[in-house]
Every structure is written in C-alpha cells, then in structure tokens.
Design a protein around this motif. Structure first.
Motif, short mmCIF file in Angstrom:
data_model
loop_
_atom_site.label_atom_id
_atom_site.label_comp_id
_atom_site.label_asym_id
_atom_site.label_seq_id
_atom_site.Cartn_x
_atom_site.Cartn_y
_atom_site.Cartn_z
N ALA A 18 -12.08 -10.43 -19.04
CA ALA A 18 -11.91 -9.39 -18.03
C ALA A 18 -12.71 -9.74 -16.78
N PRO A 19 -12.24 -9.32 -15.59
CA PRO A 19 -12.95 -9.63 -14.36
C PRO A 19 -14.11 -8.70 -14.04
N GLY A 20 -14.31 -7.69 -14.86
CA GLY A 20 -15.38 -6.74 -14.62
C GLY A 20 -15.44 -5.74 -15.76
N PRO A 21 -16.32 -4.73 -15.67
CA PRO A 21 -16.44 -3.74 -16.74
C PRO A 21 -15.12 -3.03 -17.00
N LEU A 22 -14.81 -2.84 -18.28
CA LEU A 22 -13.65 -2.03 -18.64
C LEU A 22 -13.95 -0.57 -18.30
N VAL A 23 -12.95 0.14 -17.80
CA VAL A 23 -13.09 1.55 -17.47
C VAL A 23 -11.91 2.32 -18.06
N LEU A 24 -12.05 3.62 -18.13
CA LEU A 24 -10.96 4.48 -18.62
C LEU A 24 -10.81 5.67 -17.68
N GLY A 25 -10.94 5.37 -16.39
CA GLY A 25 -10.80 6.36 -15.34
C GLY A 25 -10.97 5.68 -13.99
N PHE A 26 -10.53 6.33 -12.93
CA PHE A 26 -10.60 5.73 -11.61
C PHE A 26 -10.30 6.78 -10.56
N LEU A 27 -10.56 6.45 -9.30
CA LEU A 27 -10.10 7.25 -8.17
C LEU A 27 -8.84 6.59 -7.62
N ALA A 28 -7.80 7.38 -7.43
CA ALA A 28 -6.54 6.80 -6.97
C ALA A 28 -6.69 6.11 -5.63
N CYS A 29 -7.54 6.65 -4.75
CA CYS A 29 -7.65 6.08 -3.40
C CYS A 29 -8.38 4.75 -3.38
N SER A 30 -8.89 4.30 -4.52
CA SER A 30 -9.54 2.99 -4.59
C SER A 30 -9.04 2.22 -5.81
N ALA A 31 -7.74 2.33 -6.06
CA ALA A 31 -7.14 1.66 -7.22
C ALA A 31 -5.96 0.80 -6.78
N ALA B 220 -1.39 -1.10 -4.08
CA ALA B 220 -2.66 -0.43 -3.84
C ALA B 220 -2.38 0.99 -3.35
N PHE B 221 -3.16 1.93 -3.83
CA PHE B 221 -3.01 3.31 -3.38
C PHE B 221 -4.06 3.63 -2.31
N SER B 222 -3.61 4.27 -1.27
CA SER B 222 -4.52 4.88 -0.30
C SER B 222 -4.15 6.33 -0.17
N ASP C 38 -6.53 9.82 4.00
CA ASP C 38 -7.86 9.77 4.61
C ASP C 38 -8.70 8.63 4.03
N SER C 39 -8.01 7.57 3.58
CA SER C 39 -8.74 6.42 3.03
C SER C 39 -8.00 5.13 3.38
N TRP C 40 -8.73 4.01 3.33
CA TRP C 40 -8.13 2.71 3.64
C TRP C 40 -8.95 1.63 2.96
N TRP C 41 -8.41 0.41 2.98
CA TRP C 41 -9.04 -0.71 2.29
C TRP C 41 -9.85 -1.57 3.24
N VAL D 273 0.86 -1.18 0.00
CA VAL D 273 0.00 0.00 0.00
C VAL D 273 0.90 1.24 0.00
N VAL D 274 0.67 2.13 -0.95
CA VAL D 274 1.44 3.36 -1.09
C VAL D 274 0.55 4.54 -0.74
N VAL D 275 1.03 5.39 0.15
CA VAL D 275 0.28 6.55 0.62
C VAL D 275 1.13 7.80 0.44
N ALA D 276 0.67 8.75 -0.36
CA ALA D 276 1.32 10.06 -0.45
C ALA D 276 0.57 11.03 0.45
N THR D 277 1.31 11.81 1.23
CA THR D 277 0.65 12.66 2.23
C THR D 277 1.45 13.92 2.47
N ARG D 278 0.75 14.92 2.99
CA ARG D 278 1.42 16.18 3.35
C ARG D 278 0.62 16.87 4.45
N ASN D 279 1.23 17.03 5.61
CA ASN D 279 0.67 17.82 6.72
C ASN D 279 -0.72 17.35 7.16
N ARG D 280 -0.90 16.03 7.23
CA ARG D 280 -2.15 15.48 7.75
C ARG D 280 -1.83 14.34 8.71
N ALA D 281 -1.03 14.64 9.71
CA ALA D 281 -0.54 13.60 10.61
C ALA D 281 -1.67 12.83 11.28
#
Length: 284
Positions: A140-153, A81-83, A86-89, A6-14
C-alpha cells in the motif's frame, strides 16, 4: 494530458464555484472537469460553462452527493478526483495521485491532506487518517483508512463504478462511510497520502450545524442497517437515544431513518468479518 477528471457537484453557489474552477484551470496539465448542477436557481450553470475545460450536466432536482455518480460515469479517464464548489487541488496533487494509482493496482481510493481556509490549518480528520489504526501493508502507498472527506478524495473509476458509487438514499451526510465499506468489502485498498493536498475554503452558504448533525445521525443508522451486524445496529441506536437526551433535536433522525428502512434492508449486505473488524478498530 491529465489522466484524472475532476467532478464537482454544486447547487446555488455560483461565486464559490467560479473561484474553484479558476483554481482548477491553473493545474498543469489542466484536468477535464465535470460540473453537476444539482437543480440550481442561480447562474451556476452559466458560470461553469464559461470555463473551456468544463462540461456541465444539469439536473432539475437536487440529487445530493449521489450526483457525483453521474460525473464519474461521464468521465473518460481512469481516475476521478472530487472537489466541492469551495475546494480545489494543489498544483501537484493529481500527478502525485496518478503515479500512486499506476504503481499500486489494488488502490481503489486515495484520500489526501485537507488544508482549511486561508490559514491552511489541517482539517480535524487529517491526523486521524494519518495515524490510522489499520496500519500500512507492504503493498500500500500509505496507511489504510475506512473513511475520507469527499473533497479530498481521488478514486479509481473502475473501482467506484464496481460498487455503484455514492448511495442516493443517503443524500448528504456521512455518504463517504458507506462507499468506504463497499470499496473495502470488494477488495480495494483505501489509503491516505500525506503529499496529495486539497484546499478547502468552506462556503458561508452552508446548512446549519443542527441540520448536518441530524442528517449524519440518520445516515449512520441507515449505513448500519445496510452493512453492520445486528448488535452493532442496536448499539448505534442506543447511543443515539442517549445523545438525544442532551440534544433533543437529534430525535428527528429516527423517523427520517425509519422512512428509509425498507429500502435499506433490501440492500443489506453485512460486511465481511475482516472489514467489520477494521470498522471496529477505526471506531475506537
């Protein structure tokens, strides 16, 4: 042992980061976590380092969304996985995703269902992903998409690195769109999975909506100049100017985009015809 970092990028949100890392630490098996500290001036790095499974990579500068690239490079698992801070799996999300990646070798990115806030309402993007006009191919395991939210990818690390990840030029705002185009153009599938769930509790420490709108407007122009046919770029510009008649603050996106135009054009690679067709379908 988890096959996903899980990779988390953050700034000043301890404080928000501490909650996210506590949630991630309860997953079974616990995934390795890499926190990218984007030039924080609070105690973000100390909070992250207090968790056993977390590796902290600090930077004196704010690299925006592209900070995630360094985390993917540093990861030693086949999936990442990206979080957000302020998000988690959900407890079973990463295991479900690993099984889908293992059985679908063309799958480059999986985007899950995003539940927002304590009331767990679906993010507005979720129905659009679930009912994607691109359909579901047999392999494919589900619908093909061409966009996403990073926090749920979740990405296949090799696919992400093949296309060089998130663009540093975009910083923040619509950065997922360009990565989607590049993965699809490289032959990877991007799919939505209903039962891979991420929880997002938006932080109150957020940029203003106006800032976000200007950043996304700027980046949509830059993405167009890098990947879309000229007539599509012209249409995007006309639509922005028409919208700016109602929202004059959006005009600030134009000089901001113009400053980045030379490097954008230097990276111009127009999408293959099939992917451009998919892009138009997703735009309605």
């Amino acid at each position: 042992m988890s096959r996903t970092t899980v990779v988390v990028a953050t700034r000043n949100r301890a404080e928000e980061l501490a909650r996210t890392l506590a949630r991630l630490s309860t997953l079974d098996p616990p995934p390795p976590v890499i926190v990218l500290d984007n030039g924080s001036t609070d105690h973000t790095a100390d909070v992250a380092a207090s968790f056993e499974q977390v590796r902290v990579i600090r930077s004196p500068h704010n690299h925006g969304a592209a900070a995630r690239n360094q985390g993917v490079i540093a990861a030693r698992t086949p999936y990442v996985a990206f979080s957000d801070d302020d998000s988690w799996w959900a407890p079973d999300a990463l295991l479900r995703a690993e099984k889908l990646f293992a059985t679908h070798p063309r799958l480059g990115l999986l985007t899950g269902r995003t539940l927002v806030g304590p009331e767990e309402r679906e993010d507005p993007i979720t129905p659009a992903l679930a009912h994607s006009p691109l359909g579901t191919p047999p392999d494919a395991p589900g619908p093909l998409v061409l966009g996403f939210l990073a926090c749920s990818a979740i990405v296949r690390r090799s696919a992400f690195l093949q296309v060089s990840g998130f663009s540093p030029m975009l910083h923040f705002g619509a950065e997922e769109q360009l990565l989607s185009y590049d993965l699809a153009a490289a032959g990877w599938q991007l799919c939505y999975a209903e039962d891979v769930v991420a929880h997002h509790h938006p932080s109150p420490a957020r940029p203003s909506p106006g800032w976000r709108q200007r950043a996304e407007a700027r980046n949509q122009l830059l993405i167009g100049w890098q990947r879309r046919p000229a007539h599509v770029c012209a249409t995007q510009l006309r639509r922005l100017l028409a919208r700016a008649r109602r929202e004059p603050a959006l005009l600030a996106a134009l000089p901001a985009a113009a400053l980045r135009l030379p490097p954008a054009l230097a990276r111009r690679r127009v999408l293959p015809a099939a992917i451009e067709h998919q892009a138009r379908l997703t735009e309605g």
